[in-house]
Write a protein that holds these residues in place. Structure first.
Motif, short mmCIF file in Angstrom:
data_model
loop_
_atom_site.label_atom_id
_atom_site.label_comp_id
_atom_site.label_asym_id
_atom_site.label_seq_id
_atom_site.Cartn_x
_atom_site.Cartn_y
_atom_site.Cartn_z
N LEU A 1 -53.32 116.52 47.79
CA LEU A 1 -51.88 115.80 47.58
C LEU A 1 -51.89 114.50 47.15
CD1 LEU A 1 -49.01 116.13 47.41
CD2 LEU A 1 -48.63 115.66 49.75
N LYS A 2 -53.36 113.74 47.51
CA LYS A 2 -53.47 112.47 47.09
C LYS A 2 -53.74 112.30 45.83
CE LYS A 2 -54.79 110.76 51.85
NZ LYS A 2 -55.68 110.25 52.83
N VAL A 3 -54.52 113.44 45.29
CA VAL A 3 -55.07 113.42 44.05
C VAL A 3 -53.94 113.78 43.34
CG1 VAL A 3 -56.42 114.64 42.16
CG2 VAL A 3 -57.46 114.00 44.49
N GLY A 4 -53.16 114.70 43.57
CA GLY A 4 -51.89 115.02 42.70
C GLY A 4 -51.04 113.63 42.27
N LEU A 5 -50.84 112.82 43.68
CA LEU A 5 -49.90 111.78 43.42
C LEU A 5 -50.46 110.74 42.69
CD1 LEU A 5 -47.25 110.85 44.38
CD2 LEU A 5 -48.26 110.05 46.53
N ALA A 6 -51.96 110.74 42.73
CA ALA A 6 -52.83 109.65 42.07
C ALA A 6 -52.61 110.10 40.56
CB ALA A 6 -54.06 109.55 42.29
N VAL A 7 -52.75 111.22 40.07
CA VAL A 7 -52.65 111.78 38.73
C VAL A 7 -51.29 111.30 38.12
CG1 VAL A 7 -52.50 113.90 37.31
CG2 VAL A 7 -54.42 113.44 38.87
N MET A 8 -50.39 111.63 39.08
CA MET A 8 -48.86 111.33 38.54
C MET A 8 -48.47 109.99 38.35
SD MET A 8 -45.41 110.31 39.78
CE MET A 8 -45.63 110.40 41.44
N LEU A 9 -49.04 108.97 39.31
CA LEU A 9 -48.86 107.87 39.10
C LEU A 9 -49.56 107.16 37.82
CD1 LEU A 9 -49.37 106.71 42.86
CD2 LEU A 9 -47.25 106.44 41.39
N LEU A 10 -50.76 107.52 37.38
CA LEU A 10 -51.40 107.28 36.34
C LEU A 10 -50.66 107.97 35.11
CD1 LEU A 10 -55.21 107.69 37.47
CD2 LEU A 10 -54.09 105.70 37.23
N PHE A 11 -50.22 108.93 35.41
CA PHE A 11 -49.62 109.30 34.03
C PHE A 11 -48.15 108.61 33.97
CE2 PHE A 11 -45.96 111.94 32.36
CZ PHE A 11 -46.79 112.66 31.33
N THR A 12 -47.59 108.22 34.87
CA THR A 12 -46.38 107.28 34.49
C THR A 12 -46.93 106.03 34.38
OG1 THR A 12 -45.96 106.82 36.96
CG2 THR A 12 -45.07 108.82 36.18
N ALA A 13 -47.89 105.46 34.62
CA ALA A 13 -48.40 104.07 34.52
C ALA A 13 -48.65 103.76 32.85
CB ALA A 13 -49.47 103.62 35.29
N VAL A 14 -49.28 104.76 32.41
CA VAL A 14 -49.59 104.88 30.86
C VAL A 14 -48.38 104.59 29.97
CG1 VAL A 14 -50.20 106.23 28.91
CG2 VAL A 14 -51.44 106.35 31.10
N ALA A 15 -47.05 104.95 30.35
CA ALA A 15 -45.96 104.75 29.59
C ALA A 15 -45.60 103.52 29.65
CB ALA A 15 -44.70 105.63 30.36
N HIS A 16 -45.80 102.79 30.81
CA HIS A 16 -45.54 101.09 30.90
C HIS A 16 -46.52 100.29 29.85
CE1 HIS A 16 -43.90 101.43 35.01
NE2 HIS A 16 -43.91 102.36 34.83
N PHE A 17 -47.37 100.88 29.59
CA PHE A 17 -48.26 99.90 28.46
C PHE A 17 -48.54 100.62 27.17
CE2 PHE A 17 -49.45 99.27 32.80
CZ PHE A 17 -49.18 98.04 32.94
N HIS A 18 -48.02 101.91 27.16
CA HIS A 18 -48.19 102.59 25.67
C HIS A 18 -47.21 102.17 24.79
CE1 HIS A 18 -47.79 105.82 22.70
NE2 HIS A 18 -48.85 106.38 23.17
N PRO A 19 -47.69 101.62 23.59
CA PRO A 19 -46.76 100.91 22.44
C PRO A 19 -45.64 101.82 22.07
CG PRO A 19 -49.06 101.00 21.65
CD PRO A 19 -48.90 101.95 22.89
N ARG A 20 -45.49 103.00 22.03
CA ARG A 20 -44.33 103.74 21.63
C ARG A 20 -43.46 103.96 22.85
NH1 ARG A 20 -43.01 109.13 21.98
NH2 ARG A 20 -45.19 109.73 22.24
N LEU A 21 -43.92 104.24 24.08
CA LEU A 21 -43.07 104.38 25.43
C LEU A 21 -42.64 103.09 25.85
CD1 LEU A 21 -45.36 107.33 26.73
CD2 LEU A 21 -43.14 107.67 25.32
N ARG A 22 -43.31 102.18 25.67
CA ARG A 22 -43.06 100.89 26.60
C ARG A 22 -41.57 100.30 26.45
NH1 ARG A 22 -45.14 96.65 29.46
NH2 ARG A 22 -44.07 94.49 29.04
N PRO A 23 -41.12 100.35 25.22
CA PRO A 23 -40.05 99.96 24.72
C PRO A 23 -38.66 100.76 25.70
CG PRO A 23 -40.83 100.09 22.62
CD PRO A 23 -41.89 100.55 24.03
#
Length: 142
Positions: free
Chosen positions: A32-54
């Motif tokens: 579950l820790k791994v699954g949650l870490a994967v989810m958090l990394l997935f969502t964090a990418v959107a915070h910095f992705h040029p198309r998703l960040r706006p």
């Protein structure tokens, strides 16, 4: 919905690895820790992705200052939480931090839903998923 899929896939893959002999993943909490870490990394990418960040910046309630800075900060906190979950010495503190972060982010989800902006999914499903993520983080502690 995509973050939920990332959580489930990360959990299942980690659990399978545990079953086939990776001792560190041979229990449901570690998976579950791994699954949650994967989810958090997935969502964090959107915070910095040029198309998703706006879209993420647009979700920040208008009353808050510097939405761009807040989005960067929350992205960094998600990454830190993901890493912290995977380090035994910090996993409990990371889980508590993730729970607090998810609670703090909930008003942005409500605001986005009300204003029908960006990823402003209906508040019911978004809140339900938020509760699932909070529960997942809590289950890594007990």
């Amino acid at each position: 919905m995509e973050p939920f899929v990332a959580l489930v896939v990360g959990f299942v893959v980690a659990r399978v690895l545990g079953w086939i002999g990776v001792d560190a993943l041979d229990n449901w909490q570690a998976a579950l820790k791994v699954g949650l870490a994967v989810m958090l990394l997935f969502t964090a990418v959107a915070h910095f992705h040029p198309r998703l960040r706006p879209e993420i910046v647009e979700m920040v309630p208008p009353s808050l200052p510097r939405p761009d800075l807040l989005v960067s900060l929350t992205g960094v906190l998600e990454i830190a939480g993901a890493i912290g979950l995977l380090i035994p010495a910090t996993s409990t503190w990371a889980a508590v931090g993730i729970i607090l972060l998810l609670i703090a982010l909930w008003p942005a989800n409500v605001s986005a839903a009300r204003r029908k902006v960006a990823q402003g999914d209906p508040i019911g499903p978004r809140s339900a998923f938020q509760l699932v993520y909070i529960a997942a983080a809590a289950l890594t502690i007990i």
